[in-house]
Scaffold this motif. Structure first.
Motif, PDB file in Angstrom:
ATOM      1  N   ILE A 156     138.726  73.142   1.726  1.00  0.00           N
ATOM      2  CA  ILE A 156     138.395  72.068   2.668  1.00  0.00           C
ATOM      3  C   ILE A 156     136.898  72.027   2.931  1.00  0.00           C
ATOM      4  N   GLU A 157     136.293  73.193   3.126  1.00  0.00           N
ATOM      5  CA  GLU A 157     134.858  73.250   3.412  1.00  0.00           C
ATOM      6  C   GLU A 157     134.034  72.848   2.191  1.00  0.00           C
ATOM      7  N   THR A 158     134.416  73.339   1.035  1.00  0.00           N
ATOM      8  CA  THR A 158     133.641  73.078  -0.180  1.00  0.00           C
ATOM      9  C   THR A 158     133.646  71.599  -0.550  1.00  0.00           C
ATOM     10  N   TYR A 159     134.796  70.942  -0.402  1.00  0.00           N
ATOM     11  CA  TYR A 159     134.935  69.566  -0.871  1.00  0.00           C
ATOM     12  C   TYR A 159     134.949  68.538   0.259  1.00  0.00           C
ATOM     13  N   ASP A 160     134.622  68.981   1.464  1.00  0.00           N
ATOM     14  CA  ASP A 160     134.524  68.057   2.602  1.00  0.00           C
ATOM     15  C   ASP A 160     135.788  67.206   2.715  1.00  0.00           C
ATOM     16  N   VAL A 161     136.918  67.877   2.822  1.00  0.00           N
ATOM     17  CA  VAL A 161     138.224  67.218   2.885  1.00  0.00           C
ATOM     18  C   VAL A 161     138.396  66.492   4.215  1.00  0.00           C
ATOM     19  N   ASP A 162     139.045  65.318   4.167  1.00  0.00           N
ATOM     20  CA  ASP A 162     139.208  64.487   5.364  1.00  0.00           C
ATOM     21  C   ASP A 162     140.509  64.749   6.117  1.00  0.00           C
ATOM     22  N   ALA A 163     141.582  65.123   5.397  1.00  0.00           N
ATOM     23  CA  ALA A 163     142.891  65.194   6.044  1.00  0.00           C
ATOM     24  C   ALA A 163     143.767  66.267   5.405  1.00  0.00           C
ATOM     25  N   ILE A 164     144.753  66.710   6.169  1.00  0.00           N
ATOM     26  CA  ILE A 164     145.775  67.646   5.697  1.00  0.00           C
ATOM     27  C   ILE A 164     147.133  67.042   6.014  1.00  0.00           C
ATOM     28  N   VAL A 165     148.068  67.176   5.072  1.00  0.00           N
ATOM     29  CA  VAL A 165     149.480  66.919   5.370  1.00  0.00           C
ATOM     30  C   VAL A 165     150.224  68.230   5.130  1.00  0.00           C
ATOM     31  N   GLY A 166     151.104  68.600   6.093  1.00  0.00           N
ATOM     32  CA  GLY A 166     151.802  69.875   5.936  1.00  0.00           C
ATOM     33  C   GLY A 166     152.492  70.315   7.197  1.00  0.00           C
ATOM     34  N   ASN A 167     152.956  71.561   7.211  1.00  0.00           N
ATOM     35  CA  ASN A 167     153.616  72.137   8.379  1.00  0.00           C
ATOM     36  C   ASN A 167     152.591  72.466   9.465  1.00  0.00           C
ATOM     37  N   PRO A 168     152.884  72.148  10.726  1.00  0.00           N
ATOM     38  CA  PRO A 168     151.951  72.464  11.814  1.00  0.00           C
ATOM     39  C   PRO A 168     151.607  73.947  11.913  1.00  0.00           C
ATOM     40  N   SER A 169     152.583  74.828  11.683  1.00  0.00           N
ATOM     41  CA  SER A 169     152.308  76.265  11.789  1.00  0.00           C
ATOM     42  C   SER A 169     151.289  76.706  10.742  1.00  0.00           C
ATOM     43  N   PHE A 170     151.366  76.141   9.544  1.00  0.00           N
ATOM     44  CA  PHE A 170     150.400  76.479   8.502  1.00  0.00           C
ATOM     45  C   PHE A 170     149.039  75.877   8.829  1.00  0.00           C
ATOM     46  N   ALA A 171     149.040  74.717   9.457  1.00  0.00           N
ATOM     47  CA  ALA A 171     147.774  74.095   9.869  1.00  0.00           C
ATOM     48  C   ALA A 171     147.026  74.987  10.854  1.00  0.00           C
ATOM     49  N   LEU A 172     147.755  75.639  11.759  1.00  0.00           N
ATOM     50  CA  LEU A 172     147.123  76.555  12.710  1.00  0.00           C
ATOM     51  C   LEU A 172     146.453  77.723  11.982  1.00  0.00           C
ATOM     52  N   LYS A 173     147.101  78.205  10.916  1.00  0.00           N
ATOM     53  CA  LYS A 173     146.517  79.301  10.134  1.00  0.00           C
ATOM     54  C   LYS A 173     145.263  78.834   9.393  1.00  0.00           C
ATOM     55  N   ILE A 174     145.307  77.624   8.866  1.00  0.00           N
ATOM     56  CA  ILE A 174     144.139  77.070   8.175  1.00  0.00           C
ATOM     57  C   ILE A 174     142.968  76.938   9.148  1.00  0.00           C
TER      58      ILE A 174
END
Length: 388
Positions: A156-174
């Motif tokens: 995400i940092e390297t490629y300046d990503v705009d959005a994530i789709v996925g499980n909320p629990s995994f999003a917290l880890k990210i």
């Protein structure tokens, strides 16, 4: 609640399923004629479809069941104790891509955005379905799956990503690993129905928008939020949603809590008519849209009546998840010391008892007589001593 255009789509779907052995037998057994459906009252006279019936159909016509009529993609979904196949034709995949692309666009993802997809691609296929939708929308997709949160954050940092789709629990880890995006679309587990979970995800990802998405592997999408973050909007050109009393099957009025029932509008592979999902929610109509205002708040598998109100113990889990000091383990105790039911909820961990009691009252629609907090809970589940 739904307009005549949606009813016409329902009639087309019924015409498509009427020739399948599974539904031909169901309709005949129920004494209903799908060709005669000309109103929503007629539609509600059609029998429900249950997971148990689908399981039996797979057993009677192994391994694909009688609803199989060819497929472009075969994935799987848990059903009972087995994984059962889900079939998508080429037309199904195109229609799902278009419907999900509209949903993701309303959630804040735009053409040209870089999007990390952390749903799984293998076996269940959810990641693949949403990947096609993102491509349809014109986004750049990073198919990372539910892997290493540190690696995802670095990407995400390297490629300046705009959005994530996925499980909320995994999003917290990210987010804990330093991942930061503008937009998050969460699904696959309780999200906005958990008090404070949306805010926690937004804070972790430094996101401006975090929206909820509801679908099952058989029906994607069912409902999703928009950037307004104000409830799951039913995707009414793809699915019809009803909320029914789990015991009687009666369709409930707006604002009443019950079981979510879903009907496909555009499906060839395993088309479902009035499918009982077992999910618990309320329905409302807001500005012409059919909405699940509080999201999916639990399951209807276990329920009991306390003080004349249906109580769904599994909905307690989403409340407990909003309190950091609780482990999530709980016991429901119901007794009748005199002539009135007494409801006690025992929870493991630490929390403000008054705040927890108020939150449980809001979710259960009945106020617990007491909330007890213990360090170690030796027995969980439901203890009903009223009829001993």
């Amino acid at each position: 609640m739904y307009n005549t255009t949606t009813l016409s789509a329902v009639k087309e779907q019924l015409e498509q399923v009427a020739g399948r052995d599974f539904y031909a037998q169901k309709f005949a057994d129920a004494g209903t004629d799908p060709a005669a459906v000309d109103s929503w009252d007629d539609f509600r006279s059609l029998p429900f479809t249950t997971a148990a019936e689908l399981e039996n159909d797979f057993e009677d016509a192994p391994p694909a069941g009688s609803l199989y009529d060819g497929a472009a993609m075969v994935t799987f979904s848990p059903m009972g104790e087995e994984l059962r196949p889900v079939f998508d034709t080429a037309d199904d995949l195109e229609k799902q891509a278009a419907a999900n692309a509209d949903v993701l666009e309303r959630a804040g993802i735009e053409q040209g955005d870089r999007v990390v997809n952390t749903f799984g691609y293998e076996l269940f296929g959810t990641g693949y379905v949403l990947h096609r939708a993102l491509e349809h929308l014109g986004a750049e997709v990073f198919p990372l799956g539910p892997g290493d949160s540190d690696q995802v954050a670095a990407t995400i940092e390297t490629y300046d990503v705009d959005a994530i789709v996925g499980n909320p629990s995994f999003a917290l880890k990210i987010g804990a690993e330093g991942g930061s995006v503008d937009t998050f679309v969460g699904a696959g587990e309780p999200f906005t129905s958990v008090p404070g979970r949306r805010e926690a995800v937004k804070d972790a990802l430094d996101a401006s928008t975090a929206v909820d998405y509801f679908g099952t592997r058989h029906i994607m999408p069912v409902a999703a939020e928009t950037t307004a973050e104000n409830g799951l909007r039913v995707v009414d050109d793809y699915a019809v949603v009803e909320v029914v009393d789990p015991d009687t099957g009666d369709v409930l009025d707006d604002g009443e809590r019950g079981e979510v029932v879903v009907t496909h509008l555009q499906k060839e592979g395993i088309p479902l008519v009035r499918y009982r999902t077992g999910d618990l929610a309320e329905l409302a109509v807001e500005d012409g849209s059919v909405v699940l205002p509080d999201g999916v708040i639990g399951r209807t598998d276990e329920r009991l009546k306390v003080k004349g109100v249906k109580v769904y113990p599994e909905s307690i889990e989403t409340v407990l998840a909003g309190f950091d000091g609780l482990t999530g383990s709980y016991r429901v105790e119901v007794s009748q010391p005199e002539t009135t039911d007494r409801l006690v909820v025992v929870c493991e961990g630490e929390a403000d008892a008054d705040e927890l009691r108020a939150a449980l009252a809001d979710r259960l629609v009945v106020t617990p007589d007491a909330v007890e907090l213990v360090a170690d809970l030796d027995e969980t589940g439901i203890v009903d001593n009223r009829y001993e």
